[in-house]
Design an enzyme around this catalytic site. Structure first.
Site: not given
Ligand code: GAR
Length: 190
Positions: A11-13, A65, A92-93, A111
């Site tokens: 969840g850092s984003n 999915k 991640m789905r 991404h």
């Molecule tokens: C991020 O790096 C995002 O780009 C990636 O998962 C990570 C989630 O990090 N997403 C994918 O790979 C989607 N195909 P976070 O939970 O710390 O935000």
């Protein structure tokens, strides 16, 4: 503009989006809910940290999915927030047609590669193993073409001589944390 975030992990984003909102850097966007498909994911801590609704939504029996009654429940919970934007931040789905059609032109994904290179899982590792000199991150609209929807913005990250995967991951994540709040602010009509 109401924003709903979907995530599965750290969840850092999502945290960066909430920090940007708190600090006045998210334009007219307001994060109204964070939904997660894993009961134990750290992203759920954001509820306590930011006083935002953050909760687990049952994704059903499949690992990668979202479909059937579980997909319908996701759509209902998100629709209830009247979102102008749905942000997939480490969700991640694979989302399918009914979900995408429920929020036309309103779903974006971050991404960790310069799309169209290195779609799918472990994109940073794929770029590192391939030996490209420049990778980065992409924010794009979500369509039925997985990781293939129209690109909104990107930030490049150089892979240095002698780089480690861990160091590269840290720089790509830092780039994501700069890129995503700016995109959300712009889409809010800031
Ligand atoms: C991020 O790096 C995002 O780009 C990636 O998962 C990570 C989630 O990090 N997403 C994918 O790979 C989607 N195909 P976070 O939970 O710390 O935000």
């Amino acid at each position: 503009m109401n924003v709903v975030i979907l995530g599965s992990g750290k969840g850092s984003n999502a945290r960066r989006l909430l920090e940007a909102e708190r600090d006045g850097g998210l334009g007219r966007a307001r994060v109204t809910a964070v939904f997660c498909d894993r009961t134990e994911a750290p992203i759920l801590q954001l509820g306590k940290d930011f006083g935002v609704e953050a909760r687990f939504l049952d994704p059903g029996p499949y690992r990668t999915k979202l479909t059937g009654e579980w997909e319908a429940a996701y759509i209902d919970s998100i629709e209830a927030k009247q979102p102008g934007l749905v942000v997939l931040a480490g969700f991640m789905r694979v989302v399918k047609k009914p979900f995408i059609r429920a929020f036309p032109g309103k779903i974006i994904n971050i991404h960790p590669s310069l799309l169209p290179s290195f779609k799918g899982l472990n994109a940073i590792g794929q770029a590192f193993d391939y030996g490209v000199r420049i990778t980065g991150c992409t924010v794009h609209y979500v369509t039925e073409d997985i990781d293939g929807g129209p690109i909104i913005d990107q930030e490049a990250v150089r892979i240095e001589e002698g780089d480690t995967l861990e160091a590269l991951e840290a720089r790509v994540h830092a780039a994501e944390h700069r890129l995503l709040p700016g995109v959300v602010a712009r889409l809010s009509g800031e």
